[in-house]
Design an enzyme around this catalytic site. Structure first.
Site, short mmCIF file in Angstrom:
data_model
loop_
_atom_site.label_atom_id
_atom_site.label_comp_id
_atom_site.label_asym_id
_atom_site.label_seq_id
_atom_site.Cartn_x
_atom_site.Cartn_y
_atom_site.Cartn_z
CB SER A 110 48.77 33.32 -56.44
OG SER A 110 47.64 34.16 -56.30
CG ASP A 114 37.80 33.03 -57.72
OD1 ASP A 114 36.63 32.69 -57.53
OD2 ASP A 114 38.13 33.84 -58.60
N GLY A 179 47.03 34.81 -51.86
CA GLY A 179 48.12 35.06 -52.79
C GLY A 179 48.11 36.51 -53.23
N GLY A 181 49.18 37.82 -55.98
CA GLY A 181 48.88 38.03 -57.39
C GLY A 181 47.45 38.43 -57.63
CE1 TYR A 189 37.01 47.69 -48.66
CE2 TYR A 189 37.38 46.45 -46.64
CZ TYR A 189 36.70 47.43 -47.33
OH TYR A 189 35.73 48.15 -46.70
CG LEU A 468 37.37 41.64 -59.13
CD1 LEU A 468 36.40 40.88 -60.03
CD2 LEU A 468 38.39 42.41 -59.96
CG ASN A 469 40.04 41.10 -54.35
OD1 ASN A 469 40.19 40.81 -55.53
ND2 ASN A 469 40.98 41.67 -53.63
CE1 TYR A 470 36.12 40.20 -49.21
CE2 TYR A 470 34.25 41.63 -48.85
CZ TYR A 470 35.49 41.16 -48.46
OH TYR A 470 36.07 41.66 -47.31
#
Length: 526
Positions: A110, A114, A179, A181, A189, A468-470
């Site tokens: 999105s 990443d 994004g 999504g 966060y 997870l997002n990092y």
């Protein structure tokens, strides 16, 4: 939460055929394109307006439009066999169905943030499903809810909320090119977390495309799957198409500030005290610590936001945290939507239209990131060593984001995101560079790894937790990406999800036993 040079992380979604199939079939892009065209004949748009192959004039520009890390923008970076720019939910469904028929992996992005480029790079033949055209946002102030499609950015969401109300907001990140999504499915966060929790704590419904190509909402997917996609990474379970979020109240004016301290100005003492008080401050206050190397010394920025006025903020901070020396002249009041521009680093007074995406490729640097959780205060002597090592490397950038408030009150099992009570703050590390050199790249990545190793005694352990997002592939991964290895999955899964990992495996086994939805750090079925 953070974003540097428009680079942060949108959590990708990806789908793939089962490991058994991969051993017996050869990916066939011609079959995929033929399948897509045959299912597409009733659309009011030409297939060429949706799918770009390497022979298409717009292939490279479309691929690069959401690549924020030059590590994955080189000539040797694996390229997709095609890019599908989904302009309707049916395009998502057809992409999945045809990818299964042709045995081609699908990487879905999105915002493309990443940190390891997994939304547009794969270790096997693949196509990219771009969700960014699916960016509709329906703000309903009367009910205090909003439907937002997965391709919409945080900036678009913040902008649309502000158009309807100056007393509503949503807890999410400060990088507004993220994004929604992926950002939401990994936790979401942001600097409203001490007051309202994470994005996932404020999601009340979702639309997801499953392995059968069906579009499910909360009722039809069931509570277990709805739980799993709110912090467990949607890519292990399906493709997120849209979220229904609950807006949160904010005052008409919020207060922001930025106070800088050098090492010579007692930055070490102030940073040490911050660890003790920041998680215990009024939950309307969020103060981030951001150390950086400037002209051979460490400058520590204390960046804050308060859901209230300057007159209320300054006495609160000075009573609990006098070491900061906060003055009224350090503070600025503004509507909440304008504070999102402040957090992104734009000049005061920038128009809110700056939140909206631009059509050109993002400015990209080379980058590598990591994360840690701190549960006990880092001693002053250790902080001094951190500054010394930062100066030696001269390229490490950090953010320390405080916990406390509502984050202490939400159960670690309420969502897959387990990092709740017991944490003082979250650290994000990042190293970045501009030189086009493999040697330079390897050197900086090695520097960051050494810095991360140095931090070991001062952060969580058994497991050493990660966010997870990092995205950080170093904490564990499975190769090939369609692998069903439970041992490899548990290596990173225990760090990302702790005790919630086993429940995620149970959900995965029930909804996707053939492991259709898989990637390097996905949940594997039993």
């Amino acid at each position: 939460m953070g974003c540097f040079n428009f680079f942060f992380t949108s959590l990708m979604l990806m789908v793939f055929f089962s490991q058994a199939n991969s051993q017996h079939y050869t990916p066939d892009i011609k079959q995929f394109l033929s399948c897509f065209s045959s299912h597409y004949k009733y659309s009011n748009q030409s297939v060429s307006d949706v799918i770009y192959t390497p022979n298409s004039a717009l292939f490279t520009s479309t691929l690069n439009l959401h690549i924020h890390n030059k590590r994955f923008k080189t000539q040797t970076t694996p390229k997709p066999m095609a890019i599908i720019t989904a302009k309707s939910e049916s395009h998502v469904q057809v992409t999945i169905q045809c990818a299964k028929v042709a045995h081609i992996q699908v990487r879905i992005r999105s915002g493309g943030h990443d940190y390891e480029g997994l939304s547009y790079v794969s270790d096997v033949p693949f196509v990219v499903l771009d969700m960014f055209p699916l960016n509709a946002i329906d703000v309903d102030i009367a009910s205090g809810t909003t439907w937002v499609q997965a391709g919409a950015t945080l900036g678009q969401l913040y902008y649309q909320i502000a158009k309807k109300s100056n007393v509503h907001a949503f807890p999410a990140g400060v990088c507004f090119s993220l994004g929604t999504g992926g950002h939401f499915s990994g936790g979401g966060y942001g600097n409203l977390m001490r007051k309202y929790g994470l994005s996932v704590d404020n999601i009340i419904d979702a639309k997801l495309v499953n392995a059968m190509g069906d579009i499910l909402d909360r009722r039809s997917m069931g509570e277990d799957l709805f739980w799993a996609i709110r912090g467990g990474g949607g890519a292990s379970f399906g493709v997120i198409v849209a979220w229904k979020i609950k807006l949160v109240p904010v005052p008409p004016q919020v207060t922001v500030f930025r106070v800088k301290k050098s090492v010579a100005q007692d930055a070490t003492d102030v940073a040490y005290k911050w660890q003790l008080v920041a998680p215990k401050l009024d939950k309307n206050i969020f103060i981030r610590v951001q150390p950086d190397v400037v002209n051979g010394t460490v400058i520590v920025s204390f960046i804050g936001e308060f859901l209230g006025t300057i007159e209320r903020l300054v006495p609160l901070v000075n009573k609990a945290f006098p070491e900061l020396g906060l003055k009224q002249t350090d503070c600025i009041q503004m509507p909440w939507v304008n504070s999102t521009l402040f957090w992104f680093g734009l000049p005061i007074g920038s128009p809110i239209e700056a939140l909206l995406p631009t059509p050109q490729e993002p400015p990209a640097t080379y980058s590598k990131s990591k994360s840690d959780y701190v549960k006990t205060p880092i001693p002053k002597e250790a902080i001094k060593k951190i500054w010394d090592l930062m100066i030696k490397v001269n390229n490490i950038w950090m953010q320390w984001n405080p916990y406390g408030g509502v984050m202490e009150e939400i159960s670690p099992s309420a969502t897959p995101f387990p990092h709740r009570a017991g944490n003082l703050f979250l650290i994000q590390y990042q190293v970045f560079w501009t030189e086009d050199s493999v040697m330079v790249t390897n050197s900086f990545i090695k520097d960051l790894s050494s810095f991360y190793e140095f931090m070991t005694p001062y952060v969580s352990s058994s497991p050493r937790e990660a966010f997870l997002n990092y995205r950080d592939i170093d904490i564990g991964a499975k190769y090939p990406s369609y692998s069903t290895s439970m041992d490899k999955s548990r290596t990173y899964g225990s760090k990302l999800f702790k005790e919630n990992f086993d429940r995620l495996v149970t959900v995965k086994t029930r909804v996707d036993p053939a492991n259709l939805f898989s990637y390097e750090q996905s949940i594997a079925p039993r």
